[in-house]
Design an enzyme around this catalytic site. Structure first.
Site, PDB file in Angstrom:
ATOM      1  CD  GLU A  37     -33.249  13.904  17.785  1.00 42.87           C
ATOM      2  OE1 GLU A  37     -32.796  13.221  16.847  1.00 42.87           O
ATOM      3  OE2 GLU A  37     -34.418  13.782  18.195  1.00 42.87           O
ATOM      4  CE1 TYR A 120     -34.797  14.585  12.906  1.00 44.08           C
ATOM      5  CE2 TYR A 120     -32.578  14.308  13.789  1.00 44.08           C
ATOM      6  CZ  TYR A 120     -33.934  14.035  13.836  1.00 44.08           C
ATOM      7  OH  TYR A 120     -34.413  13.234  14.831  1.00 44.08           O
ATOM      8  CG  ASP A 138     -35.445  11.324  10.762  1.00 40.68           C
ATOM      9  OD1 ASP A 138     -36.565  11.299  10.181  1.00 40.68           O
ATOM     10  OD2 ASP A 138     -35.214  10.637  11.782  1.00 40.68           O
TER      11      ASP A 138
END
Length: 348
Positions: A37, A120, A138
Site C-alpha cells: 500500500e 486509508y 482512497d
C-alpha cells in the site's frame, strides 16, 4: 433500500471473477499489505510489481527493514519517487521492533499512529490483514462512491472523505471487509476510471449507478482544480573525470532529501566558480523536464570534463558500477543519469 446497500453482493461477485492476481494478495500478511500500500501511493500497480519483489528479497520482514542501511533502502526505492515513503517505512519498522517486539500491531489506533500511515493505509491493513470491518477510502473509492450515489461534493475535501467513510461503515460486510475494500479499489482502478471514461458496461453497479442513470459520468466526481505548478529553470552539470562522474548529496530536509544528484543550480548561469572545478570543456548535452507535485523543473544539461579530481567537500566520484549498485539518484535526473551511463560505458 439505500443505493449503497445494493453494492456489496454484486461487487464481491464481480471481484471474485475479475480480481487481478497480485503478489501481495496471494499472501496478505500485515507486512505485505503495508509495504504494497505504501508503494502504491501515487504509483501504478505495473510500476510497483518488480520493486515489491526486489524489496522483499532484502527486507523480507519488519526486522530486516528496520535494520536495512539507509543507503541501501534508498537504492532499492530508486525510481519509485516520493522517497519520504521509504524513510517513513523504516521509521515505522523501527517502532514496531522497539515497541511491539517485531510483531505488527493489530489495533487500528496503533497502526494509524505509525509514521507514514494515514487513514486509508490503516484501513487497508486492518481490513485485509486482520479482517476488521474498517473502510479504506482512497481516490478510487471516492470516485466510485461519488458516481454510484450521485454525490457532487468535492472529493478533495476532508468532509467528503469523512462522509464516504461513514457511508461505507454502514455497508461493509463483516465477513469479508478486506475483500470488499479491495474490490472497491479494484473497481475504481480498472472499471470506474477517471476523466469521464469509465467502462460502465462492465460495472457490477451499472443497474443502480446514479451517475450512469442521470448521464453525469463526465461531471462526477467533483474535484477542485489544482493550483498551477511553479516552473523552475535549472542547469545540471555532468562533471566527468575519465570513467567517473561527480555526484553530490542533497540536504537532509526538503525536496528529494538526502538523495544523490548531479550538481545543479537554478537558472542558466556558467559553472559556479565556488565549486572550484577547473573545466577542460563545458558542452551543452540536452534538455530534460521533471514534474513534482507543486513544481516543474526544466533542465538544461551540460557535460563538463574536469582537469583534476578536486571536488567540493561531500561530493563523490562515481563509476558505472557505483551508479548501478550504490548511489540512489532520483528519477528527476533520469535523462542525466542515462547520459552519464552512456558516457561511462563507452557509448554502448
Amino acid at each position: 433500500m439505500d443505493v449503497l446497500e445494493r453494492l456489496p453482493i454484486p461487487l464481491l461477485e464481480w471481484f471474485r471473477d475479475n480480481a487481478r492476481r497480485l503478489p501481495w494478495r496471494d499472501d496478505p500478511t500485515p507486512y505485505h499489505v503495508w509495504l504494497s500500500e505504501i508503494m502504491l501511493q501515487q504509483t501504478r500497480v505495473a510500476a510497483v510489481l518488480d520493486y515489491y519483489k526486489r524489496f522483499l528479497v532484502e527486507a523480507p520482514d519488519v526486522a530486516a527493514l528496520a535494520a536495512l542501511p539507509e543507503e541501501r533502502l534508498m537504492k532499492l526505492w530508486q525510481g519509485l519517487g516520493y522517497y519520504s515513503r521509504a524513510r517513513n517505512l523504516q521509521k515505522a519498522a523501527k517502532v514496531i521492533v522497539e515497541e511491539y517486539g517485531g510483531q505488527f500491531p493489530s489495533d487500528h489506533a496503533a497502526i494509524r499512529a505509525l509514521p507514514g500511515v494515514g487513514d486509508y493505509t490503516a484501513g487497508a491493513i486492518c481490513s485485509i490483514a486482520f479482517g476488521q470491518a474498517v473502510p479504506a477510502v482512497d481516490g478510487n473509492v471516492l470516485r466510485v462512491y461519488a458516481r454510484i450515489v450521485g454525490d457532487d461534493g468535492d472529493i478533495s475535501t476532508p468532509q467528503m472523505k469523512k462522509t464516504v467513510t461513514q457511508a461505507l461503515e454502514a455497508v461493509i460486510p463483516v465477513h469479508a471487509p478486506g475483500t470488499f475494500n479491495q474490490a472497491l479499489m479494484e473497481l475504481g482502478a480498472t472499471v470506474c476510471l477517471p476523466n469521464g471514461a469509465p467502462l460502465c458496461e462492465r460495472c457490477p453497479a451499472k443497474d443502480f449507478c446514479a451517475a450512469l442513470a442521470q448521464d453525469r459520468i463526465g461531471e462526477l466526481p467533483v474535484k477542485a482544480p489544482k493550483k498551477p505548478r511553479r516552473i523552475e529553470g535549472r542547469t545540471v552539470w555532468l562533471v566527468f573525470l575519465g570513467n567517473r562522474v561527480a555526484l553530490r548529496r542533497r540536504p537532509g530536509r526538503g525536496l528529494l532529501a538526502g538523495l544523490w544528484e548531479f550538481p545543479n543550480e537554478p537558472g542558466d548561469g556558467p559553472l559556479p566558480a565556488a565549486w572550484g572545478i577547473d573545466a577542460l570543456s563545458d558542452e551543452y548535452a540536452g534538455q530534460a523536464k521533471h514534474i513534482f507535485t507543486h513544481i516543474e523543473w526544466h533542465m538544461a544539461l551540460r557535460a563538463v570534463e574536469a582537469a583534476s579530481d578536486k571536488l567540493p567537500p561531500g561530493w563523490v566520484w562515481a563509476g558505472s558500477m557505483e551508479l548501478e549498485q550504490k548511489y540512489a539518484v532520483p528519477n528527476a535526473f533520469d535523462r542525466a543519469l542515462g547520459l552519464a551511463k552512456e558516457r561511462l560505458n563507452g557509448g554502448n
